[in-house]
Design an enzyme around this catalytic site. Structure first.
Site, PDB file in Angstrom:
ATOM      1  N   GLY A  16       0.798  -1.229   0.000  1.00  0.00           N
ATOM      2  CA  GLY A  16       0.000   0.000   0.000  1.00  0.00           C
ATOM      3  C   GLY A  16       0.829   1.277   0.000  1.00  0.00           C
ATOM      4  O   GLY A  16       2.060   1.258   0.137  1.00  0.00           O
ATOM      5  N   ASP A 179      -0.783   7.984  16.260  1.00  0.00           N
ATOM      6  CA  ASP A 179      -1.210   9.325  15.843  1.00  0.00           C
ATOM      7  C   ASP A 179       0.093  10.003  15.458  1.00  0.00           C
ATOM      8  O   ASP A 179       0.885  10.371  16.324  1.00  0.00           O
ATOM      9  CB  ASP A 179      -1.904  10.078  16.992  1.00  0.00           C
ATOM     10  CG  ASP A 179      -2.490  11.392  16.494  1.00  0.00           C
ATOM     11  OD1 ASP A 179      -1.791  12.083  15.732  1.00  0.00           O
ATOM     12  OD2 ASP A 179      -3.628  11.712  16.858  1.00  0.00           O
ATOM     13  N   HIS A 180       0.334  10.121  14.149  1.00  0.00           N
ATOM     14  CA  HIS A 180       1.695  10.514  13.728  1.00  0.00           C
ATOM     15  C   HIS A 180       2.072  11.920  14.201  1.00  0.00           C
ATOM     16  O   HIS A 180       3.246  12.261  14.229  1.00  0.00           O
ATOM     17  CB  HIS A 180       1.888  10.346  12.217  1.00  0.00           C
ATOM     18  CG  HIS A 180       1.106  11.301  11.399  1.00  0.00           C
ATOM     19  ND1 HIS A 180      -0.221  11.126  11.115  1.00  0.00           N
ATOM     20  CD2 HIS A 180       1.465  12.455  10.798  1.00  0.00           C
ATOM     21  CE1 HIS A 180      -0.638  12.134  10.381  1.00  0.00           C
ATOM     22  NE2 HIS A 180       0.356  12.956  10.167  1.00  0.00           N
ATOM     23  N   LYS A 184       5.981  13.846  15.884  1.00  0.00           N
ATOM     24  CA  LYS A 184       6.652  15.028  15.308  1.00  0.00           C
ATOM     25  C   LYS A 184       7.581  15.654  16.345  1.00  0.00           C
ATOM     26  O   LYS A 184       7.218  15.790  17.516  1.00  0.00           O
ATOM     27  CB  LYS A 184       5.607  16.051  14.843  1.00  0.00           C
ATOM     28  CG  LYS A 184       4.841  15.595  13.591  1.00  0.00           C
ATOM     29  CD  LYS A 184       3.830  16.641  13.173  1.00  0.00           C
ATOM     30  CE  LYS A 184       2.970  16.150  12.032  1.00  0.00           C
ATOM     31  NZ  LYS A 184       3.398  16.610  10.723  1.00  0.00           N
ATOM     32  N   HIS A 242      -5.596  14.479  16.402  1.00  0.00           N
ATOM     33  CA  HIS A 242      -4.333  15.211  16.515  1.00  0.00           C
ATOM     34  C   HIS A 242      -4.395  16.349  17.545  1.00  0.00           C
ATOM     35  O   HIS A 242      -3.519  16.458  18.415  1.00  0.00           O
ATOM     36  CB  HIS A 242      -3.925  15.789  15.156  1.00  0.00           C
ATOM     37  CG  HIS A 242      -3.964  14.788  14.044  1.00  0.00           C
ATOM     38  ND1 HIS A 242      -3.434  13.520  14.169  1.00  0.00           N
ATOM     39  CD2 HIS A 242      -4.464  14.846  12.787  1.00  0.00           C
ATOM     40  CE1 HIS A 242      -3.608  12.862  13.028  1.00  0.00           C
ATOM     41  NE2 HIS A 242      -4.236  13.642  12.189  1.00  0.00           N
ATOM     42  N   LYS A 340      -9.664  23.892   6.764  1.00  0.00           N
ATOM     43  CA  LYS A 340      -9.107  23.805   5.411  1.00  0.00           C
ATOM     44  C   LYS A 340      -9.242  25.166   4.750  1.00  0.00           C
ATOM     45  O   LYS A 340     -10.075  25.983   5.157  1.00  0.00           O
ATOM     46  CB  LYS A 340      -9.879  22.768   4.602  1.00  0.00           C
ATOM     47  CG  LYS A 340      -9.537  21.343   5.015  1.00  0.00           C
ATOM     48  CD  LYS A 340      -9.909  20.357   3.935  1.00  0.00           C
ATOM     49  CE  LYS A 340      -9.579  18.940   4.324  1.00  0.00           C
ATOM     50  NZ  LYS A 340      -8.133  18.670   4.408  1.00  0.00           N
TER      51      LYS A 340
HETATM   52  N1  NAP Z   1      -1.438   6.654   3.007  1.00  0.00           N
HETATM   53  C1  NAP Z   1      -1.258   7.504   3.988  1.00  0.00           C
HETATM   54  O1  NAP Z   1      -0.582   8.534   3.847  1.00  0.00           O
HETATM   55  C2  NAP Z   1      -1.875   7.263   5.330  1.00  0.00           C
HETATM   56  C3  NAP Z   1      -1.712   8.253   6.324  1.00  0.00           C
HETATM   57  C4  NAP Z   1      -2.238   8.027   7.596  1.00  0.00           C
HETATM   58  C5  NAP Z   1      -2.903   6.845   7.841  1.00  0.00           C
HETATM   59  N2  NAP Z   1      -3.066   5.905   6.870  1.00  0.00           N
HETATM   60  C6  NAP Z   1      -3.762   4.657   7.201  1.00  0.00           C
HETATM   61  O2  NAP Z   1      -2.919   3.569   6.856  1.00  0.00           O
HETATM   62  C7  NAP Z   1      -3.699   2.461   6.423  1.00  0.00           C
HETATM   63  C8  NAP Z   1      -3.239   2.053   5.036  1.00  0.00           C
HETATM   64  O3  NAP Z   1      -3.434   3.142   4.151  1.00  0.00           O
HETATM   65  P1  NAP Z   1      -2.850   3.146   2.652  1.00  0.00           P
HETATM   66  O4  NAP Z   1      -3.000   4.529   2.174  1.00  0.00           O
HETATM   67  O5  NAP Z   1      -1.512   2.508   2.584  1.00  0.00           O
HETATM   68  O6  NAP Z   1      -3.920   2.229   1.896  1.00  0.00           O
HETATM   69  P2  NAP Z   1      -3.771   1.551   0.468  1.00  0.00           P
HETATM   70  O7  NAP Z   1      -2.750   2.211  -0.370  1.00  0.00           O
HETATM   71  O8  NAP Z   1      -5.158   1.400  -0.064  1.00  0.00           O
HETATM   72  O9  NAP Z   1      -3.200   0.098   0.821  1.00  0.00           O
HETATM   73  C9  NAP Z   1      -3.983  -0.889   1.421  1.00  0.00           C
HETATM   74  C10 NAP Z   1      -3.180  -2.153   1.562  1.00  0.00           C
HETATM   75  O10 NAP Z   1      -4.034  -3.163   2.134  1.00  0.00           O
HETATM   76  C11 NAP Z   1      -3.973  -4.326   1.315  1.00  0.00           C
HETATM   77  N3  NAP Z   1      -5.258  -5.023   1.401  1.00  0.00           N
HETATM   78  C12 NAP Z   1      -6.487  -4.539   1.050  1.00  0.00           C
HETATM   79  N4  NAP Z   1      -7.431  -5.477   1.279  1.00  0.00           N
HETATM   80  C13 NAP Z   1      -6.789  -6.557   1.787  1.00  0.00           C
HETATM   81  C14 NAP Z   1      -7.216  -7.848   2.209  1.00  0.00           C
HETATM   82  N5  NAP Z   1      -8.514  -8.224   2.171  1.00  0.00           N
HETATM   83  N6  NAP Z   1      -6.289  -8.716   2.661  1.00  0.00           N
HETATM   84  C15 NAP Z   1      -4.978  -8.359   2.717  1.00  0.00           C
HETATM   85  N7  NAP Z   1      -4.513  -7.154   2.345  1.00  0.00           N
HETATM   86  C16 NAP Z   1      -5.415  -6.269   1.872  1.00  0.00           C
HETATM   87  C17 NAP Z   1      -3.676  -3.784  -0.080  1.00  0.00           C
HETATM   88  O11 NAP Z   1      -3.069  -4.729  -0.902  1.00  0.00           O
HETATM   89  P3  NAP Z   1      -3.916  -5.748  -1.854  1.00  0.00           P
HETATM   90  O12 NAP Z   1      -4.974  -4.951  -2.529  1.00  0.00           O
HETATM   91  O13 NAP Z   1      -2.882  -6.325  -2.759  1.00  0.00           O
HETATM   92  O14 NAP Z   1      -4.491  -6.785  -0.945  1.00  0.00           O
HETATM   93  C18 NAP Z   1      -2.649  -2.704   0.266  1.00  0.00           C
HETATM   94  O15 NAP Z   1      -1.387  -3.287   0.477  1.00  0.00           O
HETATM   95  C19 NAP Z   1      -5.148   2.916   6.518  1.00  0.00           C
HETATM   96  O16 NAP Z   1      -5.663   2.552   7.781  1.00  0.00           O
HETATM   97  C20 NAP Z   1      -5.050   4.434   6.446  1.00  0.00           C
HETATM   98  O17 NAP Z   1      -6.143   5.056   7.105  1.00  0.00           O
HETATM   99  C21 NAP Z   1      -2.557   6.095   5.614  1.00  0.00           C
END
Ligand code: NAP
Length: 487
Positions: A16, A179-180, A184, A242, A340
């Site tokens: 992800g 909580d990132h 910080k 936050h 925002k």
């Molecule tokens: N991205 C950010 O900047 C950010 C910031 C703060 C918090 N978060 C949090 O971090 C978490 C991940 O976010 P993300 O942005 O990385 O999401 P993402 O890009 O959509 O990635 C989701 C991941 O979960 C996997 N996945 C989805 N369904 C699955 C299943 N049934 N079984 C196993 N793996 C599965 C996906 O791979 P496959 O589809 O190959 O299974 C992918 O590796 C979330 O809780 C989000 O709220 C993200």
């Protein structure tokens, strides 16, 4: 070189966005610093059917896209990575994952010590925790810790249900809720400034502090996130987590020691005394706003943004006053605001100290002084003091004491995810969100959300590119206060 913390980290959601952008670079930095050396392994899992070699190439790209790292070091690091395709909702996937983890543990001679990082959609958090236990993926020796991404629930009820699901498999002290903002550097600076300077520690109470302000201002609008944001708004996207976690450091009691549990207890003492508002109080102490159009044509009103319902009553701005019913803070408002499309992007804390008196008949008496901690995008610590004006009298004026880290210090500062993974490896939960604080924050914001859902509070509009609605200035003016940061 730091001493090694022998650990096996499993990343759910290994393919992800968060893993690629933040988590692998963070782990690589821990490796370069020596916290990870020989006895560590990283296992990635997601549904995508890729081989371990393909996974390693994906990680290589994430840590060294421009090829500037030491390639021998990168190769040695990547040898510790393996991948197992699995679906987190199916028990069978966990059997293959267990075999991959066991093999990695054996290959790198790791004494248990497992961290499971859930970088997946929140709906999977409880499921994964339960399967980890039922399918026997937990280490028999050393520690087992769970790192949980946000959001932790969408209300008190859903957060409590998630907590119960997690606690069916783990003890609360094994849960590391991320909580990132707590990772910080300038948020981490609050405690040393507050407790490391006896003069400030002694003055950190109602006798000397007039009010405390936490501002989380963004210049961007909703962008492509309308689907999520229109249900969360600034209240749940920024304040519930936050802003309230930062307030935890500011309002906490003095901890008995700087050990993890004592810090949590000191924060919880404050959270326990947070006043939860009824409908009339929500109207009195909180202001919700929504951005209208701005000067430039690309600054559309919120309701004109793609995928936002034209009649949306969502809050893109929140300002409010928190009250702590504890002797330290009697009568001291803690103001929070987030919005925002504001005039300037900033995350900052302003602690306003009461004005002193200097009865020397001077034209200008001493004024309130402010300790400011700018968290981002700049990093700064500022303090104003009353000092003598250049004149024949004892008139005073405010002078500024400023500090900001050097470029070298900034470069050496660990990113929040590096800090948090390190702290979880080290068993230090003080920079994670404690369940009691999370639960209190939900109870507090649920009371506000209810009033807004029933549309029993005005929705103020503010022009894009401003610092929010006038009502938010009036909120402070009623107490004889004003926002220190004016944009
Ligand atoms: N991205 C950010 O900047 C950010 C910031 C703060 C918090 N978060 C949090 O971090 C978490 C991940 O976010 P993300 O942005 O990385 O999401 P993402 O890009 O959509 O990635 C989701 C991941 O979960 C996997 N996945 C989805 N369904 C699955 C299943 N049934 N079984 C196993 N793996 C599965 C996906 O791979 P496959 O589809 O190959 O299974 C992918 O590796 C979330 O809780 C989000 O709220 C993200």
């Amino acid at each position: 070189m730091a001493s090694e913390i022998q650990t096996l980290i499993t990343f759910f959601g290994a393919t992800g966005d968060l893993a690629k952008r933040m988590l692998y670079p963070a782990v690589f930095n821990l490796y370069k610093k020596g916290y990870l050396q020989k006895h560590f392994a990283v296992v990635g899992t997601a549904r995508q059917d890729i081989t371990t070699d393909e996974f390693r190439e994906m990680v290589r790209h994430s840590i060294d896209a421009d090829g500037k790292q030491d390639s021998a070091q990168v190769n040695d690091f990547l040898k510790h990575f393996s991948y197992c395709a699995s679906d987190v909702t199916e028990a069978s996937g966990y059997h293959d994952l267990r075999a991959t983890i066991d093999a990695a543990e054996k290959e790198f001679d790791i004494p248990g010590n497992r961290i499971f990082y859930m970088s997946v959609a929140p709906r999977f958090f409880g499921t994964i925790a339960q399967y980890l236990k039922s399918e026997d993926l937990l280490a028999k020796q050393g520690f087992n810790r769970l790192m949980i991404e946000k959001p932790f629930g969408t209300s008190y009820e859903t957060a409590e249900a998630l907590q119960n699901e997690l606690e069916a498999a783990f003890n609360d002290d094994q849960l590391y809720r991320i909580d990132h903002f707590l990772g910080k550097e300038m948020v981490l600076n609050i405690a040393p400034i507050r407790f490391g300077n006896p003069v400030l520690a002694a003055a950190w109470n109602k006798d000397f502090i007039k009010n405390v302000q936490v501002t989380l201002a963004e210049t961007l609008g909703v962008e492509e996130r309308a689907g999520y944001y229109d249900t969360a708004g600034a209240l749940l996207d920024m304040i519930q987590n936050h802003a309230m976690q930062i307030v935890g450091w500011l309002a906490m009691e003095t901890p008995k020691s700087f050990k993890d549990q004592d810090i949590r207890d000191a924060k919880n003492a404050a959270f326990s005394s947070l006043k939860i508002y009824d409908e009339a109080e929500v109207n009195r102490y909180f202001v919700r706003g929504q951005y209208g159009a701005g000067q430039s044509p690309d600054q559309k009103a919120y309701t004109q943004e793609p995928d936002v319902p034209a009649d949306s009553k969502n809050n893109t701005y929140i300002a409010g006053e928190l009250q702590f019913n504890m002797p330290r803070w009697e009568g001291v408002p803690f103001y929070v605001r987030s919005g925002k499309r504001m005039a300037k992007k900033t995350t900052r804390v302003d602690v306003v100290f009461k004005a002193g008196t200097l009865p020397l008949g001077a034209a200008q008496e001493p004024q309130e002084t402010v300790l400011t901690i700018v968290v981002s995008p700049d990093e700064k610590i500022q303090m104003t003091l009353n000092a003598k004006d250049v004149s024949d009298t004892y008139s005073t004026h405010l002078i500024d004491l400023d500090w900001e880290p050097t470029a070298a210090e900034k470069a050496a500062t660990p990113a929040p995810y590096e800090r948090m993974i390190h702290d979880a490896m080290d068993g230090n939960g003080s920079n994670f969100a404690d369940w009691h604080g999370v639960a209190t924050a939900w109870k507090f914001t649920d009371a506000i959300s209810k009033v807004y859902a029933e549309n029993k509070a005005p929705l103020e509009t503010y022009p894009s590119g401003s610092m929010g609605p006038k009502a938010a200035d009036e909120l402070l003016a009623r107490n004889g206060d004003h926002w220190v940061f004016q944009g």
